[in-house]
Scaffold this motif. Structure first.
Motif, PDB file in Angstrom:
ATOM      1  N   TRP A  90      -5.030   9.654  -1.475  1.00  0.00           N
ATOM      2  CA  TRP A  90      -4.655   8.572  -2.712  1.00  0.00           C
ATOM      3  C   TRP A  90      -4.503   7.603  -1.831  1.00  0.00           C
ATOM      4  O   TRP A  90      -3.590   7.226  -1.092  1.00  0.00           O
ATOM      5  CB  TRP A  90      -3.673   9.649  -3.674  1.00  0.00           C
TER       6      TRP A  90
ATOM      7  N   ASN B 258      -2.678   0.588  -4.687  1.00  0.00           N
ATOM      8  CA  ASN B 258      -2.137  -0.978  -3.824  1.00  0.00           C
ATOM      9  C   ASN B 258      -0.636  -0.989  -5.363  1.00  0.00           C
ATOM     10  O   ASN B 258      -1.215  -0.881  -5.991  1.00  0.00           O
ATOM     11  CB  ASN B 258      -2.699  -2.273  -4.918  1.00  0.00           C
TER      12      ASN B 258
ATOM     13  N   TRP C 143       0.999  -1.026   0.126  1.00  0.00           N
ATOM     14  CA  TRP C 143      -0.276   0.226  -0.003  1.00  0.00           C
ATOM     15  C   TRP C 143       1.054   1.221  -0.317  1.00  0.00           C
ATOM     16  O   TRP C 143       1.950   1.394   0.862  1.00  0.00           O
ATOM     17  CB  TRP C 143      -0.969  -0.136   1.606  1.00  0.00           C
TER      18      TRP C 143
ATOM     19  N   ASP D  33      -7.428   4.813  -7.604  1.00  0.00           N
ATOM     20  CA  ASP D  33      -7.474   5.354  -6.178  1.00  0.00           C
ATOM     21  C   ASP D  33      -8.248   4.218  -5.526  1.00  0.00           C
ATOM     22  O   ASP D  33      -9.826   4.024  -5.732  1.00  0.00           O
ATOM     23  CB  ASP D  33      -7.607   7.027  -6.320  1.00  0.00           C
ATOM     24  N   LEU D  34      -7.375   3.928  -4.534  1.00  0.00           N
ATOM     25  CA  LEU D  34      -8.881   2.449  -3.738  1.00  0.00           C
ATOM     26  C   LEU D  34      -8.848   3.884  -2.327  1.00  0.00           C
ATOM     27  O   LEU D  34      -9.507   2.775  -1.355  1.00  0.00           O
ATOM     28  CB  LEU D  34      -7.852   1.746  -3.714  1.00  0.00           C
ATOM     29  N   SER D  35      -8.535   4.643  -1.754  1.00  0.00           N
ATOM     30  CA  SER D  35      -9.023   5.307  -1.075  1.00  0.00           C
ATOM     31  C   SER D  35     -10.287   5.623  -0.505  1.00  0.00           C
ATOM     32  O   SER D  35     -11.078   5.073   0.837  1.00  0.00           O
ATOM     33  CB  SER D  35      -8.343   6.051  -0.526  1.00  0.00           C
ATOM     34  N   GLU D  36     -11.599   5.418  -1.030  1.00  0.00           N
ATOM     35  CA  GLU D  36     -12.595   4.836  -1.411  1.00  0.00           C
ATOM     36  C   GLU D  36     -13.694   3.971  -0.762  1.00  0.00           C
ATOM     37  O   GLU D  36     -14.359   3.138   0.729  1.00  0.00           O
ATOM     38  CB  GLU D  36     -13.339   5.960  -2.002  1.00  0.00           C
ATOM     39  N   LYS D  37     -12.428   2.662  -1.060  1.00  0.00           N
ATOM     40  CA  LYS D  37     -12.748   0.728  -1.084  1.00  0.00           C
ATOM     41  C   LYS D  37     -11.980   0.729   0.317  1.00  0.00           C
ATOM     42  O   LYS D  37     -12.779   0.256   1.166  1.00  0.00           O
ATOM     43  CB  LYS D  37     -12.204   0.831  -1.869  1.00  0.00           C
ATOM     44  N   TYR D  38     -11.250   1.467   0.311  1.00  0.00           N
ATOM     45  CA  TYR D  38     -10.841   0.757   1.466  1.00  0.00           C
ATOM     46  C   TYR D  38     -10.354   2.271   3.195  1.00  0.00           C
ATOM     47  O   TYR D  38      -8.629   1.966   2.939  1.00  0.00           O
ATOM     48  CB  TYR D  38      -9.117   0.075   1.383  1.00  0.00           C
TER      49      TYR D  38
END
Length: 489
Positions: free
Chosen positions: A389, A392, A349, A402-407
Motif C-alpha cells: 500500500w 500520501n 509518503w 491507496d495510491l500504489s498503482e497510481k505512483y
C-alpha cells in the motif's frame, strides 16, 4: 490484550548550565537492536543488548542523577539487564509489560505467575500496600524530588502503567463516568482521569521544590490505543500492534521555560529515536560517530518551530511476522519481498508491505458490552490479494486512498529505501521460553534467573577484550577534526 501507556520524562538542570551543539545523531531502530519482532516476553532470556548505550548512562557521564519510576519492559533475565545496571541510580516499578495495578501479580501462562514490584534490584514486598500503581508511582516521584537538590542535574523517567490493560481504576474515578455505557470505555476514561491528576501532582511538586523553572517536561506514549479494550484512535485507521497510523501515531507534548516558541503545534517528522540525541545534546553531552545511531537532534524543531532534519522514518521491518499469503518479489518489482511485514515513511509518503495488521476504522463507543456493533465499524478485508500500500499521509492521514498503482515510481523509490535499511539489520532476538524463569523457582518473584557458567564467563571476557581492542584501534584511526553536519540521507 494491550494498550498504550504513558511516559513522562523530566530533565532538570541549572538554567545557566544548558549548552547546545549543532551535531545530529540518534537512538537505534528496532532492526539495529534485534528487537524488531513483537515484545520481550516474561519468560524469554532476552533484553536490550548490553552493548547498547542507554540515555541514563549517557546523562550520568555528564553529571546527572538518574532515577526511574514505573514500567521497565526491556528484559531482566540476567542482573546486567536490570534498570540499575543500565544507567539508573534508582528504580521503583515493574519489570514486565503489564500486571495487576493493585497486587502487582502477573501470569505469563497457567502455573507461571509471580510478583512484579521492585525497588532497585530486589522485590519491594514492604511497599505492597494495595495502592493503585498510578498513585503509588506519583508518591515515589514526590519523594525523589523532595530529597534532591534542585541545583544539581536530574533525569527522572516516569513510565506509568496506565493506561494499559488490565483495565482497573479506583472507584471514585469510575463514579465520574457513569454516563459511558461501554464498560471498558468507562474504565479507560477513569484510568486516564487518574493519570491526568498524577501529571498535575508531579507538576505541582516540581514547582514546590524549585525544579519547575529549570526543567524540560516531556509527555509521550509509545503506540496507539486498542479499541476492544477502551482505547480509541478515530479517525485514524487500525489499532495497537499494527503499522497503520492508528497503531504507530501517538500524542505528546514538551513543556519548558527553555522553549523559544510556546503554544506551537509541531507537524514535522519526529520519531522516538530522536529523544536520545536531543536530550544528550541539551545536557551538554556529545554524540560520537562510532555510536552508529538512527535519529536526530530535534530541539530546534520543537523549541523554535523549525523544519525537522528528519525526512524519513523506518517504522519497522519484521521478518518473523506471519508472511502475507499473496506477497512476492514480483509484487515488489524485484526490489523487495512484499510478503514481509514492514512500513516506512519518506516525506509525505508512507509504504506498507506484508500484513500490516487489523486495518478497520473504529469510531468511539462502537463496541457495546455484548460485542462489536458492525453498523458503526468499517470493515476492510485483507484477503483481496494486496500486500503493498502507498499513502500520501499529509493529504490522507486516515489511509483511505491507496495510491500504489497510481505512483509506481514512488513505490519503487520507497522499496529501495526499505532494502537499503534491511542491509544493516541485525538478526532477530526472539528466543524460546526458558523454564528456569518460572517465579516458583525464584521465591515467587519475576526477576533475573540466568547465571553464566565459568566457561561462558571466560569466553565472554576474552570476546570483550578483543572487541575493546578493535574499537580502540578504530577510534585512533578516525579523523578527529570538525563535527559532521546534519545529513538528510
Amino acid at each position: 490484550m494491550m494498550m498504550q501507556r504513558s511516559r513522562y520524562v523530566i530533565i532538570s538542570r541549572d538554567r545557566n548550565a544548558w549548552t547546545r551543539a549543532s551535531q545530529g545523531a540518534s537512538k537505534k531502530y528496532q532492526i539495529h537492536t534485534g528487537l524488531q519482532h513483537s515484545i520481550i516476553r516474561p519468560s524469554q532470556p532476552n533484553c536490550l543488548p548490553l552493548d547498547n548505550l542507554t540515555l541514563p548512562q549517557k546523562l550520568k557521564s555528564v553529571g546527572y542523577a538518574t532515577h526511574m519510576v514505573g514500567k521497565w519492559h526491556l528484559g531482566f533475565y540476567r542482573k546486567e539487564c536490570m534498570p540499575t545496571h543500565r544507567g539508573f541510580d534508582s528504580f521503583f516499578g515493574s519489570l514486565l509489560g503489564s500486571g495487576d495495578y493493585y497486587n502487582h501479580y502477573k501470569c505469563d501462562s497457567p502455573g507461571t505467575c509471580g510478583y512484579d514490584l521492585y525497588e532497585n534490584d530486589n522485590a519491594a514486598w514492604e511497599h505492597d500496600r494495595g495502592i493503585y500503581s498510578t498513585q503509588m508511582y506519583t508518591q515515589r516521584v514526590h519523594d525523589i524530588l523532595a530529597s534532591h537538590n534542585p541545583k544539581k542535574p536530574l533525569f527522572l523517567y516516569i513510565a506509568y502503567q496506565a493506561v494499559h490493560s488490565p483495565l482497573q481504576a479506583p472507584g471514585n474515578y469510575l463514579e465520574n463516568y457513569k454516563s459511558i455505557t461501554n464498560v471498558n470505555r468507562r474504565r479507560y476514561a477513569a484510568m486516564l482521569s487518574c493519570l491526568d491528576e498524577a501529571v498535575n501532582n508531579i507538576t505541582t511538586t516540581l514547582q514546590k521544590y524549585g525544579f519547575y523553572e529549570n526543567s524540560i517536561l516531556i509527555y509521550s506514549s509509545d503506540n496507539g490505543g486498542q479499541p476492544t479494550a477502551g482505547g480509541n484512535n478515530w479517525p485514524l485507521r487500525g489499532s495497537k500492534g499494527t503499522y497503520w497510523e492508528g497503531g504507530i501515531r501517538s500524542v505528546g507534548f514538551v513543556h519548558s521555560p527553555f522553549l523559544k516558541v510556546s503554544g506551537h503545534i509541531c507537524r514535522e517528522l519526529i520519531h522516538i529515536t530522536d529523544w536520545f540525541p536531543t536530550l544528550v545534546t541539551l545536557a551538554g553531552g556529545e554524540i560520537g560517530e562510532d555510536m552508529k545511531l538512527d535519529g536526530y537532534d530535534i530541539w530546534e524543531t520543537i523549541s523554535e518551530g523549525k523544519r525537522s532534519p528528519r525526512i524519513d522514518i523506518l517504522h519497522n521491518i519484521d521478518p518473523m511476522y506471519t508472511k502475507a499469503r499473496n506477497g512476492s518479489w514480483t509484487a515488489g518489482f524485484g526490489i523487495w519481498n512484499t510478503a514481509i511485514q514492514s512500513a516506512i515513511r519518506v516525506n509525505q509518503w508512507k509504504l506498507l508491505t506484508g500484513n500490516p495488521g487489523y486495518g478497520d476504522w473504529v469510531p468511539p463507543q462502537s463496541f457495546s458490552n455484548i460485542g462489536l456493533n458492525r453498523w458503526h465499524n468499517e470493515r476492510v478485508s485483507l484477503t483481496n490479494g494486496k500486500s503493498l500500500w502507498l499513502f500520501n499521509i499529509t493529504a490522507d492521514p486516515y489511509e483511505r486512498i491507496d495510491l500504489s498503482e497510481k505512483y509506481p515510481d514512488v513505490v519503487k523509490q520507497l522499496l529501495r529505501r526499505l532494502a537499503q535499511f534491511n542491509k544493516s539489520a541485525v538478526p532477530v532476538r526472539y528466543p524460546p521460553k526458558d523454564p528456569r524463569s518460572n517465579p516458583r523457582l525464584n521465591g515467587g518473584v519475576w526477576g533475573p534467573w540466568y547465571k553464566e557458567s565459568k566457561k561462558q564467563k571466560k569466553t565472554n571476557k576474552k570476546s570483550k577484550k578483543k572487541k575493546d581492542k578493535k574499537n580502540a584501534k578504530h577510534r585512533k584511526q578516525q579523523y578527529s577534526g570538525c563535527h559532521p553536519s546534519l545529513s538528510n540521507s
